[in-house]
Write an enzyme that holds these catalytic residues in place. Structure first.
Site, PDB file in Angstrom:
ATOM      1  CB  ALA A 148      -0.935  -0.003   1.206  1.00 57.07           C
ATOM      2  CE1 TYR A 149       6.022   5.229   2.512  1.00 60.24           C
ATOM      3  CE2 TYR A 149       7.233   3.939   0.889  1.00 60.24           C
ATOM      4  CZ  TYR A 149       7.121   5.062   1.690  1.00 60.24           C
ATOM      5  OH  TYR A 149       8.113   6.017   1.656  1.00 60.24           O
ATOM      6  CB  ALA A 150       5.183   0.443  -3.053  1.00 62.91           C
TER       7      ALA A 150
END
Length: 237
Positions: A148-150
Site C-alpha cells: 500500500a505504501y509503494a
C-alpha cells in the site's frame, strides 16, 4: 533567499526537519506541519518556524489544516509534501483502513493542498514557485511488505505529472524519490550493511543529498514534471 515562506509537511523530524533547518540557514522563512507534539519542535519554533498541527489521515483533517494555513500566511514560495506514513501491510481486517490512511497521507493531502493553495503560490511576488512531492524509490520497484505504501507513493508520482501540466508555466511541480538515506533509531550495524549492499554507491549518505536535490528543483527555472531519483544507483544492482 525568499520573503514568502516555504511549507514543509511532516517537518518535525528526520528528513523534513533537516530540510527545514537547511532552508532556514539559507534565509528562507519556513512553515511546517506536524502530526503530534515533539521536543524537536521547540528548537524550530525558537528559530522562527511556524508550526501547524495536522492530521492528514482524514479529509476533514486535511481541509482543517488548509484553512489554518491560510490564516498563517497569504503567500507561499513553495510547498514540499514530505508527510509520510511507513506502515507495513496488514493481512487482517484492518488492511482496508491501513490502505485508506496511506492514500490520504500520500495522495489526498497533496492533491487537496495543491488545489486549495494554488492561490498562495500565485500570490508569491517572486518568479520561482514550486511544488515538490517527496516520493520513494519503491514507487517504481514495488515492495513485498509495503504494498500500500509503494502504491500510494506511485500515485503521488502520477500527481506530479498532472499538476505539472496543469500549473505550467507559473508553478513548477516535481518529485524526489530517495532510497534509504538515513538510518532509523532502531537500525543496527547488520541492517546498515544490508542496506548499503543494495546500492552501487554502497553508502547511507544522510539527508543532505535530498536537500541538495530539493535546492536543485527550487533554483532551476526549466524543470517540471520530473521525479528525481536519489538512490545511489540501486537500479544498477
Amino acid at each position: 533567499m525568499s520573503a514568502s515562506p516555504i511549507l514543509i509537511t511532516g517537518g518535525a523530524r528526520r528528513l523534513g526537519r533537516h530540510c527545514a533547518e537547511r532552508l532556514l540557514d539559507d534565509g528562507h522563512p519556513v512553515i511546517i506541519s506536524y502530526r503530534r507534539e515533539r521536543d524537536e519542535l521547540e528548537a524550530l519554533r525558537r528559530r522562527g518556524v511556524a508550526t501547524l498541527q495536522a492530521d492528514f489521515a482524514s479529509e476533514a483533517g486535511i481541509l482543517d489544516f488548509i484553512a489554518r494555513l491560510k490564516t498563517e500566511t497569504d503567500t507561499l514560495r513553495a510547498i514540499v509534501h514530505n508527510a509520510s506514513d511507513w506502515t507495513p501491510d496488514s493481512p487482517g481486517d484492518d488492511a482496508g483502513a491501513n490502505f485508506e490512511r496511506l492514500f490520504r497521507v500520500h495522495m489526498q493531502a497533496p492533491y487537496l493542498i495543491n488545489l486549495h493553495c494554488r492561490e498562495l503560490l500565485a500570490a508569491c511576488p517572486e518568479p520561482l514557485r514550486d511544488i515538490v512531492h517527496m516520493s520513494d524509490y519503491v514507487a517504481r520497484r514495488g515492495s513485498k511488505k509495503h504494498v500500500a505504501y509503494a502504491a500510494t507513493k506511485a500515485g503521488l508520482d502520477n500527481l506530479t505529472l498532472s499538476f505539472a501540466a496543469m500549473y505550467a508555466p507559473s508553478i513548477q511541480v516535481n518529485a524526489i524519490a530517495p532510497a534509504l538515506v538515513m538510518l532509523g533509531e532502531d537500525d543496527d550495524a547488520a541492517y546498515a550493511e544490508k542496506a548499503m549492499a543494495k546500492s552501487a554507491m554502497r553508502m547511507i549518505p544522510g539527508p543532505g543529498v535530498v536537500y541538495q536535490s530539493l535546492r536543485y528543483l527550487l533554483d532551476n527555472r526549466y524543470v517540471t514534471g520530473v521525479t528525481l531519483p536519489v538512490d545511489g544507483g540501486r537500479h544498477l544492482r
